[in-house]
Design an enzyme around this catalytic site. Structure first.
Site, PDB file in Angstrom:
ATOM      1  N   ASP A  14      51.371 -34.358  -5.944  1.00 13.43           N
ATOM      2  CA  ASP A  14      52.187 -34.875  -4.840  1.00 13.43           C
ATOM      3  C   ASP A  14      51.692 -34.358  -3.485  1.00 13.43           C
ATOM      4  O   ASP A  14      52.138 -34.823  -2.439  1.00 13.43           O
ATOM      5  CB  ASP A  14      53.653 -34.498  -5.066  1.00 13.43           C
ATOM      6  CG  ASP A  14      54.598 -35.360  -4.234  1.00 13.43           C
ATOM      7  OD1 ASP A  14      54.135 -36.354  -3.648  1.00 13.43           O
ATOM      8  OD2 ASP A  14      55.796 -35.022  -4.177  1.00 13.43           O
ATOM      9  N   ASP A  22      54.673 -43.898   3.570  1.00 14.54           N
ATOM     10  CA  ASP A  22      53.659 -42.840   3.566  1.00 14.54           C
ATOM     11  C   ASP A  22      52.307 -43.293   4.155  1.00 14.54           C
ATOM     12  O   ASP A  22      51.354 -42.529   4.189  1.00 14.54           O
ATOM     13  CB  ASP A  22      53.491 -42.282   2.150  1.00 14.54           C
ATOM     14  CG  ASP A  22      53.190 -40.785   2.132  1.00 14.54           C
ATOM     15  OD1 ASP A  22      53.469 -40.123   3.155  1.00 14.54           O
ATOM     16  OD2 ASP A  22      52.663 -40.296   1.123  1.00 14.54           O
ATOM     17  N   ARG A  78      46.932 -34.469   2.132  1.00 10.24           N
ATOM     18  CA  ARG A  78      45.914 -33.540   2.653  1.00 10.24           C
ATOM     19  C   ARG A  78      44.567 -33.770   1.979  1.00 10.24           C
ATOM     20  O   ARG A  78      43.520 -33.508   2.565  1.00 10.24           O
ATOM     21  CB  ARG A  78      46.400 -32.097   2.471  1.00 10.24           C
ATOM     22  CG  ARG A  78      46.626 -31.717   1.029  1.00 10.24           C
ATOM     23  CD  ARG A  78      47.461 -30.465   0.889  1.00 10.24           C
ATOM     24  NE  ARG A  78      48.897 -30.727   1.077  1.00 10.24           N
ATOM     25  CZ  ARG A  78      49.831 -29.779   1.064  1.00 10.24           C
ATOM     26  NH1 ARG A  78      49.497 -28.518   0.878  1.00 10.24           N
ATOM     27  NH2 ARG A  78      51.093 -30.091   1.243  1.00 10.24           N
ATOM     28  N   ASP A  92      53.738 -43.403  -2.155  1.00 15.72           N
ATOM     29  CA  ASP A  92      53.572 -42.059  -2.710  1.00 15.72           C
ATOM     30  C   ASP A  92      54.625 -41.820  -3.793  1.00 15.72           C
ATOM     31  O   ASP A  92      55.749 -41.431  -3.498  1.00 15.72           O
ATOM     32  CB  ASP A  92      53.692 -41.010  -1.593  1.00 15.72           C
ATOM     33  CG  ASP A  92      53.474 -39.595  -2.121  1.00 15.72           C
ATOM     34  OD1 ASP A  92      53.052 -39.448  -3.283  1.00 15.72           O
ATOM     35  OD2 ASP A  92      53.725 -38.641  -1.342  1.00 15.72           O
ATOM     36  N   LYS A 112      57.844 -37.916  -8.034  1.00 13.31           N
ATOM     37  CA  LYS A 112      58.962 -37.579  -7.151  1.00 13.31           C
ATOM     38  C   LYS A 112      60.282 -37.948  -7.829  1.00 13.31           C
ATOM     39  O   LYS A 112      60.366 -38.979  -8.486  1.00 13.31           O
ATOM     40  CB  LYS A 112      58.843 -38.363  -5.838  1.00 13.31           C
ATOM     41  CG  LYS A 112      57.815 -37.807  -4.872  1.00 13.31           C
ATOM     42  CD  LYS A 112      57.869 -38.545  -3.552  1.00 13.31           C
ATOM     43  CE  LYS A 112      56.782 -38.055  -2.609  1.00 13.31           C
ATOM     44  NZ  LYS A 112      56.990 -36.669  -2.157  1.00 13.31           N
ATOM     45  N   LYS A 133      46.996 -41.063   7.903  1.00 14.45           N
ATOM     46  CA  LYS A 133      47.222 -41.042   6.449  1.00 14.45           C
ATOM     47  C   LYS A 133      47.685 -42.418   5.982  1.00 14.45           C
ATOM     48  O   LYS A 133      48.687 -42.934   6.462  1.00 14.45           O
ATOM     49  CB  LYS A 133      48.278 -39.974   6.092  1.00 14.45           C
ATOM     50  CG  LYS A 133      48.720 -39.991   4.624  1.00 14.45           C
ATOM     51  CD  LYS A 133      49.732 -38.874   4.317  1.00 14.45           C
ATOM     52  CE  LYS A 133      50.295 -38.981   2.899  1.00 14.45           C
ATOM     53  NZ  LYS A 133      51.306 -37.945   2.595  1.00 14.45           N
ATOM     54  N   GLU A 168      49.036 -35.080  -1.993  1.00 19.41           N
ATOM     55  CA  GLU A 168      47.883 -35.992  -1.987  1.00 19.41           C
ATOM     56  C   GLU A 168      47.380 -36.304  -0.583  1.00 19.41           C
ATOM     57  O   GLU A 168      46.206 -36.597  -0.398  1.00 19.41           O
ATOM     58  CB  GLU A 168      48.251 -37.295  -2.719  1.00 19.41           C
ATOM     59  CG  GLU A 168      48.977 -38.369  -1.872  1.00 19.41           C
ATOM     60  CD  GLU A 168      50.331 -37.926  -1.338  1.00 19.41           C
ATOM     61  OE1 GLU A 168      50.913 -36.993  -1.938  1.00 19.41           O
ATOM     62  OE2 GLU A 168      50.800 -38.473  -0.333  1.00 19.41           O
TER      63      GLU A 168
HETATM   64  N1  BES Z   1      54.458 -37.962   1.591  1.00 22.56           N
HETATM   65  C1  BES Z   1      54.967 -36.692   1.257  1.00 22.56           C
HETATM   66  C2  BES Z   1      55.711 -35.992   2.398  1.00 22.56           C
HETATM   67  C3  BES Z   1      56.939 -36.680   2.932  1.00 22.56           C
HETATM   68  C4  BES Z   1      58.206 -36.216   2.601  1.00 22.56           C
HETATM   69  C5  BES Z   1      56.850 -37.723   3.832  1.00 22.56           C
HETATM   70  C6  BES Z   1      59.343 -36.812   3.138  1.00 22.56           C
HETATM   71  C7  BES Z   1      57.970 -38.325   4.356  1.00 22.56           C
HETATM   72  C8  BES Z   1      59.213 -37.866   4.033  1.00 22.56           C
HETATM   73  C9  BES Z   1      53.817 -35.760   0.807  1.00 22.56           C
HETATM   74  O1  BES Z   1      52.758 -36.399   0.181  1.00 22.56           O
HETATM   75  C10 BES Z   1      54.389 -34.812  -0.179  1.00 22.56           C
HETATM   76  O2  BES Z   1      54.778 -35.250  -1.215  1.00 22.56           O
HETATM   77  N2  BES Z   1      54.407 -33.518   0.165  1.00 22.56           N
HETATM   78  C11 BES Z   1      54.921 -32.526  -0.695  1.00 22.56           C
HETATM   79  C12 BES Z   1      53.956 -31.387  -0.721  1.00 22.56           C
HETATM   80  C13 BES Z   1      54.207 -30.373  -1.786  1.00 22.56           C
HETATM   81  C14 BES Z   1      53.946 -30.958  -3.151  1.00 22.56           C
HETATM   82  C15 BES Z   1      53.333 -29.181  -1.554  1.00 22.56           C
HETATM   83  C16 BES Z   1      56.288 -32.096  -0.154  1.00 22.56           C
HETATM   84  O3  BES Z   1      56.460 -32.034   1.054  1.00 22.56           O
HETATM   85  O4  BES Z   1      57.180 -31.858  -0.953  1.00 22.56           O
HETATM   86 ZN    ZN Z   2      52.479 -38.343   0.671  1.00 24.12          ZN
HETATM   87 MN    MN Z   3      53.090 -36.651  -1.884  1.00 29.62          MN
END
Ligand code: BES
Ligand code: ZN
Ligand code: MN
Length: 493
Positions: A341, A282, A345, A264, A271, A259, A343
């Site tokens: 968010d 990220d 996947r 992000d 966020k 990835k 993104e």
């Molecule tokens: N990049 C984040 C996940 C992440 C969180 C990486 C903490 C490193 C540390 C990912 O893109 C994300 O934002 N995931 C969301 C998904 C949700 C919106 C379904 C999450 O985990 O909150």
């Molecule tokens: Zn992310």
């Molecule tokens: Mn994200």
């Protein structure tokens, strides 16, 4: 940093410090010869017991080093490779604090032990040293520069053993590359920059060939999900394909997908404070697979490897992709974006289906800082992973245990697919609610991999940490490089 080796204790060169290993009790872990009387005071005073990681500093009169430290290796019967990594990491931190550059390490005599081999012993010690002898160039105006160890002599082994140390150094070098890429500003490490890194590796290693798709080409290939995520970004996306052919006569071929979200922000689903500050991390999956590629080439691994990185920023802008909109993926499946968010996947879905279709790999492993839920589940010390293939899962668990880059298998629990159902598209990009967030993310990815043996490693917790832990520095850890190198090494045998 340079390693050298000398068999005879009495022939060692002068240095700023000599480290003498002890088993817990304490008994010397190596013949001390003339040093035997020098090491006595802290033992007689019962200040030193040889417990793992214990250190006692002495200033012997005369001798080849001004400082002598006793270092505890713990119980002889419990010696492990990771124990050595931790102990020698502690020692290196001690030396760096004292701004030492040149040290002598007496190797423990492990021949009688049979718990670990000489190669494993060297691996533990050298990795402990190398992974700790790293500092991200902090951007402070302080005059004082970072200090590093420059010369480490392994005392008690023939210079030929340096042949075993060489590949360990190469892998550590690759871990540094991965860490540097993650630590550097998001405005520097852009999708274009990641492409340049891949091209740089091709230049350095003739066995690596890189192809970089620019935005036009990505449009032509109809990678609709990667394009959707990149809509709001000021820098164009890239799709990186780097191939290392280390075993041209074999058809076996591993695909690694990383990835590459260079920042992000969450997009329109922005966020909040407390969750956004480290999001330059990220692209850790991308940095890890590029580091692994470098390590594979540098150590001449007899494997065929392709590294694929979908790279983009997830930015907030008037042009950003919007919650509720539906996009068509490279595979043809349509996806309703309910949360911008989620993104990672999306871009991985396009990367996986494109690479599996065109490269027909034997196995696929993706690495991604994919979900906050994984941090909640396993914390910062273990990565969760998912796999549709029992053998691949076992091989990964084994590599994790050998390198102490630990993995824990999570279930691809099919009933949870229900949460990804959309009434407007083939899939939603995330389920509502927070339950099993890492699993539903993995199930989303599974929709794009077909029947090939596949594993998804969620490194959200392990890629980046806010407090150093043994030989893992604060911020970028470089988690996954040693794991994947070990995995590749073992499948090549
Ligand atoms: N990049 C984040 C996940 C992440 C969180 C990486 C903490 C490193 C540390 C990912 O893109 C994300 O934002 N995931 C969301 C998904 C949700 C919106 C379904 C999450 O985990 O909150
Ligand atoms: Zn992310
Ligand atoms: Mn994200």
């Amino acid at each position: 940093m340079l390693f050298s080796a000398i068999a005879d204790l009495s022939k060692r060169k002068e240095a700023e410090l000599v480290a003498v290993p002890f088993w817990e009790k304490p008994t010397p872990a190596t013949p001390l010869k003339t040093l035997a009387t020098v090491v006595k005071p802290p033992i007689l005073a019962k200040d030193f017991t040889g417990k793992e990681g214990e250190i006692s500093l002495l200033y012997p009169k005369g001798g080849k080093e001004k400082r002598l430290v006793l270092i505890g290796l713990g119980k002889e019967s419990e010696l492990s490779v990771d124990g050595l990594r931790r102990v020698y990491s502690t020692l290196v931190k001690f030396c760096l604090k004292k701004k030492l550059s040149k040290i002598n390490l007496l190797l423990p005599n492990i021949v009688a032990l049979r718990t670990i081999t000489l190669e494993e012993c060297l691996q533990g010690i050298c990795e402990g040293v190398l992974l700790t002898n790293y500092q991200w160039n902090r951007k402070t105006t302080a005059k004082e520069k970072s200090h590093f160890l420059k010369h480490v002599t392994l005392v008690g082994t023939l210079p030929q053993t340096l042949g075993m140390v060489r590949p360990i150094e190469e892998v550590a070098e690759a871990v540094y590359l991965t860490r540097d890429l993650i630590n550097e500003n998001a405005d520097v490490v852009t999708p274009h920059y990641l492409g340049e890194v891949a091209l740089g590796l091709s230049k350095k290693f003739p066995a690596i060939k890189s192809t970089i798709f620019d935005k036009k080409r990505i449009e032509k290939e109809k990678m609709g999900l990667l394009l959707a995520v990149s809509q709001g970004a000021a820098t164009e996306p890239r799709f990186i394909i780097s191939r290392y052919e280390g075993n041209p006569r074999s058809k076996d071929h591993t695909l690694l997908v990383g990835k590459g979200v260079t920042f992000d922000s969450g997009g329109i689903n922005l966020k909040p404070t407390g969750h956004i500050e480290t999001m330059r991390e990220d692209m850790s999956g991308a940095a890890t697979v590029l580091g692994t590629l470098a390590a594979a080439a540098a150590t001449n691994l007899k494997v065929n490897l392709t590294v694929v990185v979908p790279a983009t920023e997830n930015a907030v802008d008037a042009k950003s992709y919007k919650p509720g909109d539906i996009f068509t993926s490279y595979s043809g499946k349509t996806v309703e974006v309910v949360n911008t968010d989620a993104e990672g996947r999306l871009i991985l879905a396009d990367a996986l289906s494109y690479a599996i279709k065109h490269l027909k790999p034997t196995r696929v492993i993706d690495l991604a800082t994919l979900t906050g839920s994984m941090v909640v589940a396993l914390g910062n010390g273990i990565s969760g992973f998912f796999s549709n293939d029992v053998k691949l899962a076992k091989q990964l668990l084994d590599a994790g245990n050998s390198t102490s880059e630990l993995l824990w298998q999570m279930p691809l629990h099919k009933p949870y697919k229900e949460g990804l159902k959309s009434d407007a598209a083939d899939l939603k990009n995330c389920a509502s609610g927070r339950a099993a967030g890492s699993i539903t993310a993995a199930l989303f990815l599974e929709e794009f991999v077909g029947k090939v043996a596949w594993a998804h490693i969620d490194i959200a917790g392990t890629a980046f940490i806010d407090k150093e832990f043994h030989y893992w520095p604060k911020s970028a850890v470089g988690f996954g490089v040693r794991l994947l190198v070990d995995f590749l090494k073992k499948i090549s045998r």
